[in-house]
Design an enzyme around this catalytic site. Structure first.
Site, PDB file in Angstrom:
ATOM      1  CG  ASP A 135      -2.100  -0.951   1.047  1.00 58.96           C
ATOM      2  OD1 ASP A 135      -2.322  -1.438  -0.081  1.00 58.96           O
ATOM      3  OD2 ASP A 135      -2.792  -1.213   2.048  1.00 58.96           O
ATOM      4  N   GLY A 136       2.023   1.196   0.661  1.00 60.07           N
ATOM      5  CA  GLY A 136       2.906   2.354   0.675  1.00 60.07           C
ATOM      6  C   GLY A 136       3.377   2.738  -0.712  1.00 60.07           C
ATOM      7  NE  ARG A 168       0.259  20.544  28.221  1.00 57.54           N
ATOM      8  CZ  ARG A 168       0.745  19.548  28.944  1.00 57.54           C
ATOM      9  NH1 ARG A 168      -0.081  18.756  29.616  1.00 57.54           N
ATOM     10  NH2 ARG A 168       2.040  19.318  29.017  1.00 57.54           N
ATOM     11  CG  ASP A 208       2.103  11.710  22.540  1.00 52.38           C
ATOM     12  OD1 ASP A 208       2.358  12.564  23.411  1.00 52.38           O
ATOM     13  OD2 ASP A 208       2.398  10.514  22.661  1.00 52.38           O
ATOM     14  CB  ALA A 226      -3.554   3.656   7.234  1.00 52.43           C
ATOM     15  CD  GLN A 236       7.363   9.691   1.727  1.00 52.30           C
ATOM     16  OE1 GLN A 236       7.646  10.736   1.145  1.00 52.30           O
ATOM     17  NE2 GLN A 236       7.206   8.555   1.074  1.00 52.30           N
TER      18      GLN A 236
END
Length: 298
Positions: A77-78, A179, A181, A193, A252
């Site tokens: 898939d990438g 706040r 990640d 995904a 990416q």
């Protein structure tokens, strides 16, 4: 999704994932099949480096979209994600042969290569459109980074182990400050995904919707939300952040932000055209790839 009964494919482009012996074997097999069937084959220039003495024309990935009636991607898939970002501008249809892991997008099995590709080339296929996302990072009035994504745009701390402070606006309306990640902004394609691993919902590919999935938020009340795909998403990076959050598109990194930067994400005007063999069923793919149970008694 539409079924077609005729075909106008003459020039076929090939893209393969680098660094895989199995991909090279499948590309050679596919090339022999296309040659024997009378199609004009054009190989992406980077792919051509692993196909020595192939004897075919070569072109860059973007040029491939301008020259070809169909592009076949061999890999996972990438590999298809990367091809989609380049080929959406030309509108060239894309067909995927799975030489990866899950294969939500590359749905032709190598064992059925000639039969399934032959059916598609004969006009027996289903066609669907998937939208992509455009991301731009603003520092004041200046765009300092941009990217596009078929799966998702992600704001994350990079290598730093620190929470990010940011404010979320949708169509100019303040939604919340948080706040965490970071946040995953996913298309229906990307809902199976990274967003899925973050607890986001699975969305049917035909939905015109975007999901926003918070990553380890510092509050129990923060939940994923689904919004209209026509919405403009603005994320204001907090001025007191002690880290420089990264913006990644389909895995990416495309930009590194600074405090007070603004990330703007919108639906891309162009779409990718995906082809599937007849009988493609989204729910069957989910059962197969995610290990869901079959019907009682089966």
């Amino acid at each position: 999704m539409t079924a077609f009964n005729n075909s106008a494919f003459k020039n076929i482009g090939l893209i393969g994932r680098l660094g895989s012996v199995r991909v090279v074997e499948t590309l050679k097999r596919l090339t022999r099949f296309l040659d024997s069937s009378g199609y004009h084959v054009i190989i992406e220039d980077r792919t051509a480096t692993v196909l020595l003495d192939h004897g075919h024309a070569e072109a860059s990935r973007r040029r491939l979209g301008e020259l070809c009636d169909l592009v076949i991607v061999v890999g996972g898939d990438g590999s298809l994600l990367g091809a989609a970002r380049s080929l959406c501008h030309s509108g060239t249809p894309v067909l995927g042969v799975n030489r990866g892991r899950l294969g939500f997008l590359t749905d032709i099995c190598p064992d059925e290569l000639e039969a399934r590709v032959g059916e598609v080339l004969a006009g027996q296929y289903e066609k669907e459109e998937r939208f992509l996302l455009d991301a731009e990072l603003y520092r004041g009035d200046e765009v300092v980074g941009r990217g596009d994504a078929l799966n998702e745009v992600v704001l994350h701390p990079g290598k730093a182990v620190r929470m990010i402070e940011f404010e979320l606006f949708i169509d100019g309306h303040f939604v919340y400050s948080q706040r965490s990640d970071g946040v995953i902004i996913a298309t229906p394609t990307g809902s199976t995904a990274y967003a899925l691993s973050g607890g986001g919902p699975i969305m049917h590919p035909r939905l015109e919707a975007i999901t926003l999935v918070p990553m380890f938020p510092h509050t129990l009340s923060s939940r994923p939300i689904v919004i209209d795909a026509a919405s403009e998403i603005r994320i204001h990076i907090g001025e007191t952040n002690q880290t420089y959050p990264h913006i990644s598109c389909d895995g990416q990194t495309r930009a590194v932000s600074k405090p007070d930067d603004v990330l703007v994400v919108k639906r891309k005007p162009q779409r990718i055209q995906l082809l599937h063999p007849l009988g493609h069923n989204f729910y069957e793919v989910l059962r197969s790839k995610l290990g869901w149970s079959n019907r009682l008694g089966d």
